[in-house]
Design a protein around this motif. Structure first.
Motif, PDB file in Angstrom:
ATOM      1  N   SER A 141       0.796  -1.227   0.000  1.00  0.00           N
ATOM      2  CA  SER A 141       0.000   0.000   0.000  1.00  0.00           C
ATOM      3  C   SER A 141       0.832   1.282   0.000  1.00  0.00           C
ATOM      4  O   SER A 141       0.285   2.369  -0.157  1.00  0.00           O
ATOM      5  CB  SER A 141      -0.993   0.019   1.168  1.00  0.00           C
ATOM      6  N   LYS A 262      -1.169   6.448   0.599  1.00  0.00           N
ATOM      7  CA  LYS A 262      -1.544   5.056   0.879  1.00  0.00           C
ATOM      8  C   LYS A 262      -2.560   4.675  -0.187  1.00  0.00           C
ATOM      9  O   LYS A 262      -3.665   5.196  -0.207  1.00  0.00           O
ATOM     10  CB  LYS A 262      -2.127   4.910   2.284  1.00  0.00           C
ATOM     11  N   THR A 264      -3.798   1.454  -1.441  1.00  0.00           N
ATOM     12  CA  THR A 264      -4.731   0.326  -1.448  1.00  0.00           C
ATOM     13  C   THR A 264      -5.271   0.094  -0.041  1.00  0.00           C
ATOM     14  O   THR A 264      -4.924   0.796   0.913  1.00  0.00           O
ATOM     15  CB  THR A 264      -4.040  -0.961  -1.941  1.00  0.00           C
TER      16      THR A 264
END
Length: 285
Positions: A141, A262, A264
Motif C-alpha cells: 500500500s 496510501k 490500497t
C-alpha cells in the motif's frame, strides 16, 4: 649534439603530451560544470512557504486524508531534512479533501502529507533533482512520489486565472521522477513520463515508464533533465532511462510535488516516512 637533443626531446615528450591531456580534461570538466546553473535549492533548514505549500486533494482513490500545516506529524522539518509521512491515527476521522468532481473523501484513520511548489517555484525544462530515502524498502500500500506537474493544472489549489487545463493535456502534463508502489515491488522505483492521449483524464501510464532497482531506505539522488528533445532520468547522476522525443511535449512551466500516499486497502500501523535532504532545480547556461 643531435643525439643529445633527440634524447632530451624523447624524455620531455611524455610530460608535454601529459600536460596537454590534463589541460583538455580540465577544460572538459570546466565546460561540463558551467553547463548548469542552480536557480532553486532548498536544503530544508526550515519549511519555507516561499518555496512550498500544502496540497490537499483526493486522487487515485487514495484512502488517506491530506492534512495541512504538518498536522499529526505528516510534514516535519527537523535536523536538516523534510519528513513527509503517512500516519495511522488509530481512529476514523472526517476528511475534507475533494476529488476533481467535488466528491468528499470518506472518513479515514490515515492522514498524510503532500507539498508542492505550485505558484512558488515553477520552471520550464532544465533539471530537477531531489535527494531522498524511505523508511523501508517497500510495504504493501506504500505510494510515495517525487514528480512534476504542469503549472496550469486545474486541480486544487487553483490560485491563478490560467489554472484551467485538465490532466494530462499540455499545460498540465506529468513527469514522474521517483515513484514506489509497495504492493508490486521491493527496492525498486518507477520513473518516466505520462503520455497524454489528447483528452481530459486520459493518460498512458505504461509505455514511457520503467522500474529500476535502488536501496530505497538509503539516500539517493533522483533526477530528470531535458536533453534537447529527450527526457533523461538519473539515479545518483547516472542515466538509467530515457524518454526519447518526449521532452518537446512538455513546453510548459512545471512545479514539483513531494507526497506520500496510501494507495490500497492493505492495513498499516504506525507511520511511513519519506525523508528529503534537498531539492534543486538547474537551468542550462
Amino acid at each position: 649534439m643531435k643525439q643529445i637533443f633527440t634524447l632530451v626531446l624523447l624524455v620531455l615528450l611524455p610530460f608535454v603530451v601529459g600536460c596537454k591531456d590534463d589541460s583538455k580534461k580540465n577544460e572538459a570538466i570546466q565546460s561540463t560544470a558551467s553547463t548548469w546553473k542552480t536557480d532553486f535549492h532548498d536544503d530544508f533548514d526550515t519549511f519555507d512557504p516561499d518555496n512550498w505549500q500544502d496540497q490537499r486533494i483526493w486522487v487515485n482513490n487514495e484512502n488517506h486524508c491530506y492534512v495541512p500545516d504538518g498536522e499529526l506529524g505528516t510534514r516535519e522539518v527537523s535536523e536538516g531534512t523534510l519528513k513527509i509521512r503517512v500516519v495511522n491515527i488509530g481512529e476514523q476521522r472526517p476528511c475534507d479533501n475533494l476529488d476533481k468532481h467535488g466528491n468528499q473523501h470518506p472518513d479515514t484513520e490515515y492522514v498524510a502529507g503532500r507539498i508542492c511548489s505550485k505558484n512558488r517555484k515553477e520552471f520550464v525544462k532544465g533539471r530537477w533533482t531531489a535527494r531522498l530515502k524511505l523508511s523501508s524498502n517497500g510495504e504493501a500500500s506504500m505510494f510515495p512520489a517525487w514528480w512534476l506537474l504542469g503549472a496550469q493544472n486545474n486541480e486544487s489549489p487553483v490560485q491563478e486565472e490560467d489554472e484551467n487545463i485538465c490532466w494530462p493535456l499540455t499545460g498540465s502534463g506529468e513527469i514522474d521522477i521517483f515513484e514506489h508502489h509497495g504492493d508490486h515491488m521491493k527496492d525498486e522505483f518507477t520513473t518516466g513520463a505520462i503520455v497524454s492521449l489528447g483528452e481530459c483524464d486520459k493518460g498512458d501510464w505504461e509505455s514511457q515508464r520503467r522500474n529500476f532497482p535502488a536501496t530505497l531506505n538509503e539516500f539517493h539522488e533522483y533526477s530528470v533533465e531535458w536533453e534537447e528533445s529527450d527526457l533523461v532520468y538519473r539515479l545518483d547522476g547516472k542515466e538509467v532511462y530515457r524518454n526519447e522525443g518526449e521532452g518537446d511535449k512538455y513546453p510548459e512551466p512545471m512545479f514539483a510535488i513531494l507526497n506520500f500516499a496510501k494507495i490500497t486497502d492493505s492495513p498499516m500501523t504506525g507511520e511511513w516516512v519519506m525523508e528529503v535532504d534537498w531539492v534543486r532545480h538547474e537551468s542550462r547556461n
